[in-house]
Write an enzyme that holds these catalytic residues in place. Structure first.
Site, PDB file in Angstrom:
ATOM      1  N   LYS A  47      37.638  60.841  54.628  1.00  0.00           N
ATOM      2  CA  LYS A  47      37.932  59.544  54.742  1.00  0.00           C
ATOM      3  C   LYS A  47      38.090  58.729  53.753  1.00  0.00           C
ATOM      4  O   LYS A  47      37.851  59.035  52.621  1.00  0.00           O
ATOM      5  CB  LYS A  47      36.709  58.819  55.764  1.00  0.00           C
ATOM      6  CG  LYS A  47      35.431  59.140  54.913  1.00  0.00           C
ATOM      7  CD  LYS A  47      34.188  59.011  56.017  1.00  0.00           C
ATOM      8  CE  LYS A  47      32.902  58.823  55.401  1.00  0.00           C
ATOM      9  NZ  LYS A  47      31.689  58.971  56.099  1.00  0.00           N
ATOM     10  N   ARG A 145      24.549  52.919  64.952  1.00  0.00           N
ATOM     11  CA  ARG A 145      25.875  52.432  64.427  1.00  0.00           C
ATOM     12  C   ARG A 145      26.919  52.865  65.316  1.00  0.00           C
ATOM     13  O   ARG A 145      26.818  52.339  66.341  1.00  0.00           O
ATOM     14  CB  ARG A 145      25.893  53.093  62.900  1.00  0.00           C
ATOM     15  CG  ARG A 145      26.800  52.433  62.051  1.00  0.00           C
ATOM     16  CD  ARG A 145      26.804  53.080  60.602  1.00  0.00           C
ATOM     17  NE  ARG A 145      27.422  54.485  60.578  1.00  0.00           N
ATOM     18  CZ  ARG A 145      27.687  55.240  59.817  1.00  0.00           C
ATOM     19  NH1 ARG A 145      27.562  54.667  58.384  1.00  0.00           N
ATOM     20  NH2 ARG A 145      27.937  56.621  59.571  1.00  0.00           N
ATOM     21  N   TYR A 264      35.034  36.253  29.093  1.00  0.00           N
ATOM     22  CA  TYR A 264      34.685  35.270  30.046  1.00  0.00           C
ATOM     23  C   TYR A 264      32.938  34.699  29.882  1.00  0.00           C
ATOM     24  O   TYR A 264      32.166  35.701  29.870  1.00  0.00           O
ATOM     25  CB  TYR A 264      34.994  35.239  31.225  1.00  0.00           C
ATOM     26  CG  TYR A 264      36.235  35.223  31.559  1.00  0.00           C
ATOM     27  CD1 TYR A 264      37.210  34.378  31.742  1.00  0.00           C
ATOM     28  CD2 TYR A 264      36.819  36.351  32.142  1.00  0.00           C
ATOM     29  CE1 TYR A 264      38.442  33.989  31.924  1.00  0.00           C
ATOM     30  CE2 TYR A 264      38.227  36.257  32.491  1.00  0.00           C
ATOM     31  CZ  TYR A 264      38.881  35.233  32.347  1.00  0.00           C
ATOM     32  OH  TYR A 264      40.377  35.126  32.639  1.00  0.00           O
ATOM     33  N   MET A 312      39.721  40.915  35.335  1.00  0.00           N
ATOM     34  CA  MET A 312      40.508  41.524  36.386  1.00  0.00           C
ATOM     35  C   MET A 312      41.142  42.832  35.891  1.00  0.00           C
ATOM     36  O   MET A 312      41.235  43.872  36.600  1.00  0.00           O
ATOM     37  CB  MET A 312      41.488  40.570  36.673  1.00  0.00           C
ATOM     38  CG  MET A 312      42.263  41.021  38.205  1.00  0.00           C
ATOM     39  SD  MET A 312      43.504  39.811  38.718  1.00  0.00           S
ATOM     40  CE  MET A 312      42.436  38.277  39.025  1.00  0.00           C
TER      41      MET A 312
END
Ligand SMILES: *Cc1c(COP(=O)(O)O)cnc(C)c1O
Length: 375
Positions: A47, A145, A264, A312
């Site tokens: 998957k 689930r 940052y 990023m």
């Protein structure tokens, strides 16, 4: 005076961030799992695009090695795999039959029926097509689930059930890698339900479940993460071979001539003389932002800390331990390497190998190392 040569570029243009996937290791892992459960069939769970590493190349390598059954999560994944693999192998869709039932029937894809509504949809289609359609039933034994509840299972509509060709009954372990008592209870409940469906093959074990002993193997095992090198026996040595090597290029190198902040938010203060290398991978590629200040990379065989925030598209590493000649633009930094590389990075990020793999973004080039895949 001669003018500087313009003919030669100073460095080779760097290749992008790259996931090297060792298909020989995937096949070796599948065989290792098969040996763990000699009495059962060993399928492959692919998957989320083969846990982010590429469902088609992995499935083809495994099929060459003799794997006959593949599980995916979504209809679209099943249809894509059918197109890649052709008509023979069994392809099962875990999410049920609510979406894409006609497509699944047309492409001989077997839905895992998770609730009475799935059975209704699938049996109605079977009647419409005038043939029994294959399906696997999922009994919930503790996940709350997907899956039939015990009560839902007891109330299965006879006519609906008769319209499908029941190929198996499966359940999914809640804590295969830890809570043995709970796993035994789940097994007991699955066996009890299975006794009401004589001749229907049972399936319970995921990767970790395969290491709980023969009792858990039943007719078919469904390993996923262990195929890709994740440790199915946490706390014990990893029996699987590593599959992923993740690398990215050094884009720029800076020797700080005074103390300076890095990245940052100025979260990292580097002393004068530090050698900071900027590497072309970031959180948009799945190098999780929380790894800033918490993980290591490797350059030319030397481990170097990832410092400052993850951006990023970029990370910064403190490469002071290396001399400047060994770290320069174009050199590859390894982000995942060696035994347990994925598990180590996952632990640094406070997550699991599954998430590290499936987050690898579309900008990362997948490269496949073809290994030995004889049956
Ligand atoms: C994902 C999944 C598996 C495979 O689990 P791993 O822990 O990756 O081995 C098996 N069965 C079901 C139902 C799953 O959703």
């Amino acid at each position: 005076m001669t003018t500087p040569s313009r003919e030669r570029l100073p460095v080779l243009p760097p290749l992008p961030a790259c996931a090297e996937v060792d298909l020989g290791a995937v096949v070796a892992n599948w065989r290792r799992l098969k040996d763990e459960a000699p009495g059962a069939e060993t399928a492959a769970v692919l998957k989320a695009g083969g846990y982010g590493l590429g469902a088609a190349p992995v499935a083809k390598a495994l099929r060459r090695a003799g794997c006959r059954t593949f599980y995916v999560a979504r209809v679209e994944e099943g249809l894509a795999l059918r197109a890649d693999l052709g008509p023979t192998p069994a392809i099962l869709v875990l999410e049920g039959a609510l979406r894409g039932a006609e497509d699944m029937a047309a492409k001989d894809i077997v839905p895992v029926l998770n609730q009475p509504l799935d059975l209704e949809v699938w049996s109605a289609l079977a009647r419409k097509l005038g043939r029994r359609l294959p399906a696997v039933l999922h009994l919930d034994t503790g996940m709350s689930r997907l899956g039939f509840s015990a009560a839902g299972f007891a109330r299965v509509d006879r006519d609906d059930a008769a319209a499908v060709d029941l190929r198996g009954l499966l359940s999914h372990l809640v804590a295969a890698e830890g809570d043995a008592e709970r796993s035994r209870r789940q097994r007991r409940d699955l066996m009890a339900a299975g006794a009401l469906l004589p001749g229907v093959p049972l399936s319970l074990a995921n990767s970790s479940g395969m290491f709980l002993g023969q009792d858990f193997h039943l007719a078919l095992c469904r390993p996923g993460i262990a195929l890709f090198g994740g440790n199915p026996t946490p706390g014990r040595p990893n029996p699987m071979r590593p599959v992923l090597r993740l690398t990215a290029p050094v884009l720029q190198v800076r020797r700080l001539d005074g103390p300076a902040s890095v990245g940052y938010g100025a979260t990292h203060a580097a002393p004068a003389g530090s050698l900071i290398a900027t590497v072309g991978i970031g959180y948009a590629d799945g190098y999780l932002r929380c790894l800033g200040g918490r993980s290591v990379a490797r350059i030319d065989g030397v481990e170097v800390p990832v410092v400052g925030r993850v951006s990023m598209d970029l990370i910064t590493v403190d490469a002071t331990a290396l001399d400047a000649g060994r770290v320069r633009p174009g050199v590859r930094a390894e982000l995942v390497w060696g035994d347990d590389g994925v598990d180590r990075l996952a632990e640094a990020a406070g997550t699991i190998a599954y998430e590290v793999l499936t987050r690898l973004g579309p900008r990362i080039e997948r490269r496949y190392l073809e290994g030995d895949s004889r049956p």
